[in-house]
Scaffold this motif. Structure first.
Motif, PDB file in Angstrom:
ATOM      1  N   GLY A  55      -3.680   0.857  -4.718  1.00  0.00           N
ATOM      2  CA  GLY A  55      -3.595  -0.523  -4.265  1.00  0.00           C
ATOM      3  C   GLY A  55      -2.168  -1.004  -4.054  1.00  0.00           C
ATOM      4  N   ILE A  56      -1.339  -0.186  -3.430  1.00  0.00           N
ATOM      5  CA  ILE A  56       0.043  -0.573  -3.148  1.00  0.00           C
ATOM      6  C   ILE A  56       0.052  -1.576  -1.993  1.00  0.00           C
ATOM      7  N   PRO A  57       0.723  -2.707  -2.125  1.00  0.00           N
ATOM      8  CA  PRO A  57       0.754  -3.689  -1.035  1.00  0.00           C
ATOM      9  C   PRO A  57       1.374  -3.115   0.239  1.00  0.00           C
ATOM     10  N   GLU A  58       0.843  -3.521   1.386  1.00  0.00           N
ATOM     11  CA  GLU A  58       1.368  -3.057   2.673  1.00  0.00           C
ATOM     12  C   GLU A  58       2.850  -3.352   2.803  1.00  0.00           C
ATOM     13  N   ALA A  59       3.291  -4.493   2.256  1.00  0.00           N
ATOM     14  CA  ALA A  59       4.698  -4.876   2.370  1.00  0.00           C
ATOM     15  C   ALA A  59       5.624  -3.911   1.645  1.00  0.00           C
ATOM     16  N   ASN A  60       5.063  -3.079   0.754  1.00  0.00           N
ATOM     17  CA  ASN A  60       5.885  -2.150  -0.032  1.00  0.00           C
ATOM     18  C   ASN A  60       5.967  -0.759   0.587  1.00  0.00           C
ATOM     19  N   ILE A  61       5.413  -0.588   1.794  1.00  0.00           N
ATOM     20  CA  ILE A  61       5.437   0.707   2.462  1.00  0.00           C
ATOM     21  C   ILE A  61       6.663   0.788   3.364  1.00  0.00           C
ATOM     22  N   PRO A 101       1.318  -1.708  -9.703  1.00  0.00           N
ATOM     23  CA  PRO A 101       1.337  -1.229  -8.319  1.00  0.00           C
ATOM     24  C   PRO A 101       2.114  -2.128  -7.365  1.00  0.00           C
ATOM     25  N   ALA A 102       2.073  -3.439  -7.575  1.00  0.00           N
ATOM     26  CA  ALA A 102       2.785  -4.365  -6.697  1.00  0.00           C
ATOM     27  C   ALA A 102       4.298  -4.247  -6.836  1.00  0.00           C
ATOM     28  N   GLN A 103       4.762  -3.539  -7.875  1.00  0.00           N
ATOM     29  CA  GLN A 103       6.199  -3.359  -8.093  1.00  0.00           C
ATOM     30  C   GLN A 103       6.695  -1.992  -7.653  1.00  0.00           C
ATOM     31  N   LEU A 104       5.826  -1.212  -7.003  1.00  0.00           N
ATOM     32  CA  LEU A 104       6.181   0.133  -6.561  1.00  0.00           C
ATOM     33  C   LEU A 104       6.328   0.176  -5.045  1.00  0.00           C
ATOM     34  N   GLY A 105       7.459   0.679  -4.579  1.00  0.00           N
ATOM     35  CA  GLY A 105       7.652   0.930  -3.161  1.00  0.00           C
ATOM     36  C   GLY A 105       7.248   2.353  -2.817  1.00  0.00           C
ATOM     37  N   LEU A 106       6.665   2.544  -1.641  1.00  0.00           N
ATOM     38  CA  LEU A 106       6.164   3.847  -1.205  1.00  0.00           C
ATOM     39  C   LEU A 106       6.916   4.229   0.071  1.00  0.00           C
ATOM     40  N   GLY A 117       0.710   9.636   1.728  1.00  0.00           N
ATOM     41  CA  GLY A 117       1.179   8.279   1.501  1.00  0.00           C
ATOM     42  C   GLY A 117       0.057   7.267   1.625  1.00  0.00           C
ATOM     43  N   GLU A 118      -0.773   7.446   2.638  1.00  0.00           N
ATOM     44  CA  GLU A 118      -1.904   6.537   2.819  1.00  0.00           C
ATOM     45  C   GLU A 118      -2.928   6.712   1.703  1.00  0.00           C
ATOM     46  N   TYR A 119      -3.132   7.950   1.261  1.00  0.00           N
ATOM     47  CA  TYR A 119      -4.068   8.200   0.165  1.00  0.00           C
ATOM     48  C   TYR A 119      -3.587   7.519  -1.108  1.00  0.00           C
ATOM     49  N   TYR A 120      -2.284   7.631  -1.372  1.00  0.00           N
ATOM     50  CA  TYR A 120      -1.723   7.010  -2.576  1.00  0.00           C
ATOM     51  C   TYR A 120      -1.819   5.488  -2.481  1.00  0.00           C
ATOM     52  N   ARG A 121      -1.483   4.947  -1.326  1.00  0.00           N
ATOM     53  CA  ARG A 121      -1.540   3.487  -1.145  1.00  0.00           C
ATOM     54  C   ARG A 121      -2.927   2.961  -1.438  1.00  0.00           C
TER      55      ARG A 121
END
Length: 335
Positions: free
Chosen positions: A53-59, A27-32, A45-49
């Motif tokens: 557990g996608i990092p905020e920095a990747n949004i 997850p930390a390697q995925l940009g959203l 997008g927020e549901y997926y994050r």
């Protein structure tokens, strides 16, 4: 690579070739990427994050008004530059949270984002495509091609359906179920070009998977589907089927990637039926098998522990006209 019978397939699969692949995408390697001009994109997008557990920095937040189905090369260049400028070097893949736009002129938008827009393909869409260095490989995307990030779309036509898709992707990692992989040779002969790569019927006991290669127009009533690949303009009886979390399904036809078109069956129908990821082409590709997911390559990498986005991308030799859709992090066989 062609598998003549089940024993050859099993020997290749279990020889450990997948064990040398780069570690599965995290997850930390995925940009959203979220379209702030589309409420469904923002909510999903927020549901997926949260779910993955996608990092905020990747949004990444962008604005694409009016949900065009197709972008010009100039419009896309600005979008890609905006996305690239906001993502760190550790991001290996990108999930765009929208259904449209899904094409850049004759290119699929996911292919254009990953590999760059290919104007040569649009001169003659039925010509051969440029080979992907990532095809059937074991390296991380940027090692295969500098600057490459895999890309996929998370459709947003329905927030409820989108959330269910995300839930399937997340739950795919909880356990490895007994499952079936279905490969159909149909009466639509021109769409059987990849049937030569269908594995023979048999079993992969280490993965609790039964392989069914059939001469049928469609399957009906099956409730254990992890893979379903066929060649049809429209696939019948999808409403009777049960897809397991993490299931991959696609059909070889010219315009499956025209997601909101009214001609041939859209690849969205697979996700609506319960699959977790799919693929289709956005412009006339002719029936080159190289422009569609190679069944044996897809199965080998997915069973080897790759995520849906990695397995699908590794299975397409000439991906310029294709669009990948679904949950990229689904990984039912991750070790």
């Amino acid at each position: 690579m062609r598998f003549a019978h089940a024993l050859i397939f099993l020997s290749v699969l279990l020889a450990g070739s997948a064990s040398h692949a780069a570690p599965a995408l995290q997850p930390a390697q995925l940009g959203l990427v979220v379209n702030d001009d589309e409420p469904n994109s923002v909510e999903l997008g927020e549901y997926y994050r949260t779910a993955h557990g996608i990092p905020e920095a990747n949004i990444v937040h962008v604005r694409i008004p009016n949900r065009p189905r197709k972008l010009t090369a100039e419009q896309f260049a600005k979008l890609k530059a905006d996305i690239d400028s906001k993502l760190g070097a550790d991001v290996q893949a990108v999930l765009m949270v929208w259904t449209a736009p899904y094409a850049v002129e004759c290119n699929g938008i996911t292919a254009a984002l990953a590999l760059g827009f290919d104007p040569d393909q649009c001169v003659k869409t039925c010509a051969a495509g440029k080979p992907s260095a990532y095809f059937n490989g074991s390296m991380a995307p940027a090692q295969a091609q500098p600057g490459m990030r895999l890309a996929m779309l998370l459709p947003t036509e329905s927030v409820e359906a989108g959330k269910a898709l995300v839930d399937r992707g997340k739950s795919s990692g909880f356990r490895v179920p007994a499952a079936g992989a279905y490969y159909l040779v149909t009466s639509e002969n021109a769409r059987n070009s990849r049937a030569q790569f269908f594995p023979a019927s048999g079993a992969v006991p280490q993965r609790k998977l039964a392989i069914h290669t059939l001469r049928e127009e469609a399957i009906e009533g099956k409730r254990d589907i992890m893979i379903y690949q066929t060649g049809k303009a429209r696939v019948d009886k999808l409403e009777t089927l049960g897809f397991l979390p993490g299931a991959l399904a696609d059909h070889l036809t010219s315009f499956g990637g025209d997601l909101l078109g009214e001609g041939q069956m859209s690849s969205l129908r697979w996700l609506e039926a319960g699959a977790t990821a799919s693929y289709g082409t956005v412009s006339e590709p002719c029936n080159f098998w190289q422009k569609f997911p190679n069944p044996s390559v897809l199965l080998r990498h997915y069973l080897g522990g790759a995520t849906a986005i990695e397995a699908y991308w590794r299975s397409v030799a000439w991906p310029a006209q294709g669009v990948f859709i679904g949950d990229p992090l689904a990984a039912p066989y991750r070790r």
